[in-house]
Design an enzyme around this catalytic site. Structure first.
Site, PDB file in Angstrom:
ATOM      1  N   LYS A   1      42.678  40.498  34.262  1.00 18.68           N
ATOM      2  CA  LYS A   1      42.386  39.076  34.475  1.00 18.68           C
ATOM      3  C   LYS A   1      42.352  38.361  33.123  1.00 18.68           C
ATOM      4  CE  LYS A   1      39.016  36.100  36.883  1.00 18.68           C
ATOM      5  NZ  LYS A   1      37.716  36.050  37.596  1.00 18.68           N
TER       6      LYS A   1
ATOM      7  N   SER B   1      38.289  33.561  42.126  1.00 18.51           N
ATOM      8  CA  SER B   1      39.142  33.139  41.043  1.00 18.51           C
ATOM      9  C   SER B   1      40.134  34.211  40.585  1.00 18.51           C
ATOM     10  CB  SER B   1      38.289  32.738  39.838  1.00 18.51           C
ATOM     11  OG  SER B   1      37.534  33.850  39.367  1.00 18.51           O
TER      12      SER B   1
ATOM     13  N   SER C   1      34.362  36.158  43.305  1.00 15.49           N
ATOM     14  CA  SER C   1      35.738  36.124  42.795  1.00 15.49           C
ATOM     15  C   SER C   1      36.480  37.440  42.747  1.00 15.49           C
ATOM     16  CB  SER C   1      35.760  35.532  41.396  1.00 15.49           C
ATOM     17  OG  SER C   1      35.774  34.143  41.485  1.00 15.49           O
TER      18      SER C   1
HETATM   19  N1  GLN Z   1      34.143  30.409  43.933  1.00 16.94           N
HETATM   20  C1  GLN Z   1      32.970  30.569  43.140  1.00 16.94           C
HETATM   21  C2  GLN Z   1      32.907  29.513  42.080  1.00 16.94           C
HETATM   22  O1  GLN Z   1      33.770  28.700  42.032  1.00 16.94           O
HETATM   23  C3  GLN Z   1      32.923  31.937  42.549  1.00 16.94           C
HETATM   24  C4  GLN Z   1      33.809  32.095  41.381  1.00 16.94           C
HETATM   25  C5  GLN Z   1      33.649  33.416  40.721  1.00 16.94           C
HETATM   26  O2  GLN Z   1      33.087  34.357  41.296  1.00 16.94           O
HETATM   27  N2  GLN Z   1      34.108  33.469  39.495  1.00 16.94           N
HETATM   28  O3  GLN Z   1      32.016  29.460  41.300  1.00 16.94           O
END
Ligand code: GLN
Length: 485
Positions: free
Chosen positions: A73, A153, A177
Site C-alpha cells: 500500500k 482505503s 480499510s
Molecule cells: N473508511 C474509513 C475512513 O474513511 C476507514 C479508513 C481506514 O480504515 N483507513 O476513515
C-alpha cells in the site's frame, strides 16, 4: 496459486523467483489501464530482490515467504520508491528509509512488486479519493460491465491479490480499510491487536486507530504474512514488546468447543436479507464445526461511528499539520510564508482530507474540546468495555464484514455520510484495538463476494485465525473474478 503453493514450488526449484516476479510484474503492468491498482513499479528493484531470493533458495536457505511477490500500500515507505499516500501534497517523495512492516517482509524473503493505489491518506471506503484516480474492482456483477469499487482505503492492495498479481499485500486498517476491501474483492483481510504490527514508516493517519495488516488469498496465507510483519519495534512507542505466537499453526487448529458470540446490536434495521442470511449461514457452519453459539450484547455499538468520526479527524488534523510545503512534496509559492502554507495545503489536499482537517481542528479547538473530543474518548472507553464484557461469555465474535457487496463507483462519492456507513461493522474493532479479520464467505444475488468478520480479544489472534479457517473450510469459497482486464 496461493502464497503457500508458490513458496513450495520456489523451494522445490520448480520455478525461479525471477520467473515468478517477471510474470507478476508483466500482468500487473498490463492491467493498469483497466484496474489502476498500482501507483509505482520499480522493475530493477523487483528483479534484484528476486535474484537474491533465487541465490538463497539455491543454497537451500530462505525465509517464510522467500521469492513471493508482495504488493505494498502506498502508505508504507519503501526505500527509494515513490511514497505519496496517494496525495498530491507528497508528490515526488521518495523516502530514504524503509517502513518496519516492509523491512520485515523483505527479511522473510518477500519480493517488492509495486506500490498500490489507495484513498488519499487512507481516508475513504471506495478508493475514489486517491489523487491517482480510483481503482476498479476486478469483480463485476453478473451480466453487467458497470465498474465497481474495490472498497477502500486499501483498494489497490485488495485488487492486486484478488486479480492474482501479488501473493499477498500490505494494508492499513483505521476503521475498516483492510476488512472492507477484502470483503468486496473475495480476499482475506486481517488486522491484529493494536501494536502488533509496527506503524513506523507508515504515513500516519489516525495514530491510535491505525493497524497495519495483510491481504491474502487464504487464511493460512494471511497468518503467514501477519506473522512475518509483526513483532516488537523499538522505533515505535506503541509497538507491543511481545513475541509473535505461532499463528500459522493456529490457522489449522480445531475450533471445537469455542464459544462464538453473535452481537445482537449488529442486526441493523434495513440490513439486506442476503447479509442476514450469510451471517446465519456462518453461525450454522461454526455450530457444525463444534462451536457453541451465544448471543452477546455490545450496547454502545450505535455510538461507534460518531465516536470514530470525532477521534479520527482529530488525530488526522494533527498528523497532517506536518504537510506545509517546506520539508517534502508539493510547494505552491505564495506571497508570504503563511500564504505559501495556505496555497500548498489548499492545492495539495483533496476534498475529503480538507473535510477531516476542518472537522478535526473544530473538535480540538478550545471551545469544543470537552464537548466533542473528550466526550468521544469517554465513549471509546465504553465501547472497549463492551468488548471486554462480551468476551467474558465468548472466545470470538462473528458478524458480517460490510452492510453490502461492492457498490458502483460514483454512487456514494457525493455523500460522505453514506460513505462513512460502510464502516458500521468494522470501526468498533479499531476503537477497541482488538484483532479482526474478514473471510470470503459467499456471493450475493448478483455474483459479488461477501465477507464474514471474526473479532477476538486483544492478543488472541490465534483464535481469530482458527475460527477464520473454520469458516473458510465450510464456505469453500473458490470463486474468482473473470479476467476481463
Ligand atoms: N473508511 C474509513 C475512513 O474513511 C476507514 C479508513 C481506514 O480504515 N483507513 O476513515
Amino acid at each position: 496459486m496461493s502464497l503457500t503453493d508458490i513458496t513450495a514450488k520456489l523451494k522445490a526449484r520448480e520455478i525461479s523467483a525471477r520467473e515468478v516476479a517477471g510474470a507478476a510484474l508483466d500482468a500487473a503492468e498490463a492491467s493498469q489501464g483497466a484496474l489502476n491498482a498500482f501507483t509505482a513499479f520499480d522493475r530493477d528493484k523487483t528483479m534484484a530482490m528476486a535474484k537474491i531470493s533465487d541465490d538463497r533458495l539455491a543454497k537451500g536457505e530462505g525465509g517464510l515467504i522467500e521469492g513471493a511477490p508482495i504488493a505494498v500500500k502506498d502508505l508504507f515507505a519503501v526505500e527509494g520508491v515513490s511514497t505519496t499516500a496517494c496525495s498530491h501534497i507528497l508528490d515526488g517523495f521518495e523516502p530514504p528509509y524503509e517502513s518496519t512492516v516492509t523491512a520485515k517482509l523483505w527479511d522473510a524473503g518477500g519480493v517488492f512488486l509495486g506500490k498500490t493505489n489507495m484513498d488519499e491518506f487512507a481516508m475513504g471506503s471506495s478508493n475514489e479519493t486517491s489523487y491517482f484516480g480510483n481503482v476498479v474492482n476486478p469483480w463485476r456483477a453478473k451480466g453487467s460491465d458497470a465498474p465497481l469499487t474495490p472498497g477502500g482505503s486499501s483498494g489497490g492492495s485488495a485488487t492486486a491479490v484478488a486479480a492474482n498479481f501479488a501473493y499477498g499485500a500490505t494494508g492499513t486498517d483505521t476503521g475498516g480499510s483492510i476488512r472492507q476491501p477484502a470483503a468486496f474483492t473475495g480476499t482475506v483481510g486481517v488486522k491484529g491487536t493494536y501494536g502488533r504490527a509496527s506503524r513506523w514508516g507508515a504515513v500516519a493517519f489516525a495514530s491510535s486507530l491505525d493497524h497495519p495488516g495483510p491481504f491474502a488469498k487464504t487464511v493460512k496465507d494471511a497468518a503467514i504474512l501477519m506473522q512475518a510483519m509483526s513483532g516488537h519495534d523499538p522505533k515505535e512507542s506503541t509497538s507491543l514488546p511481545l513475541d509473535v505466537p505461532d499463528w500459522i499453526a493456529a490457522a489449522s487448529a480445531s475450533v471445537k468447543g469455542k464459544r462464538i458470540g453473535v452481537p445482537k446490536e449488529y442486526r441493523m434495521d434495513g440490513m439486506p436479507d442476503e447479509i442476514e442470511a450469510l451471517w446465519q449461514q456462518g453461525v450454522d457452519w461454526l455450530k457444525a464445526a463444534g462451536c457453541e453459539i451465544v448471543e452477546v450484547s455490545l450496547p454502545h455499538t450505535k455510538y461507534a461511528l460518531p465516536t470514530y468520526y470525532i477521534i479520527n479527524p482529530a488525530e488526522a488534523s494533527s498528523n497532517l499539520a506536518r504537510y506545509d510545503g517546506m520539508r517534502y512534496g508539493l510547494r505552491v509559492e505564495g506571497e508570504s510564508l503563511t500564504d505559501t502554507y495556505e496555497k500548498t495545503r489548499a492545492e495539495g489536499f483533496g476534498d475529503e482530507v480538507q473535510r477531516r482537517v476542518l472537522m478535526g481542528t473544530y473538535v480540538l479547538s478550545a471551545g469544543y474540546y470537552d464537548a466533542y473530543y473528550l466526550k468521544a474518548l469517554k465513549v471509546r472507553r465504553r465501547i472497549l468495555e463492551d468488548f471486554e464484557k462480551a468476551f467474558l461469555h465468548c472466545d470470538a465474535l462473528l458478524t458480517p464484514s460490510t452492510p453490502s457487496a461492492a457498490f458502483a463507483l460514483g454512487s456514494k462519492s457525493d455523500d460522505p455520510i453514506a460513505m462513512y456507513l460502510n464502516d458500521i461493522f468494522t470501526v468498533t474493532a479499531n476503537i477497541a484495538g482488538v484483532p479482526a479479520m474478514s473471510v470470503p464467505a459467499g456471493l450475493d444475488g448478483s455474483g459479488l463476494p461477501l465477507g464474514l468478520q471474526v473479532i477476538t480479544p486483544a492478543l488472541d489472534e490465534a483464535t481469530m485465525f482458527s475460527v477464520g479457517a473454520a469458516l473458510e473450510d465450510a464456505a469453500a469459497f473458490t470463486h474468482k473474478p473473470e479476467a476481463w482486464w
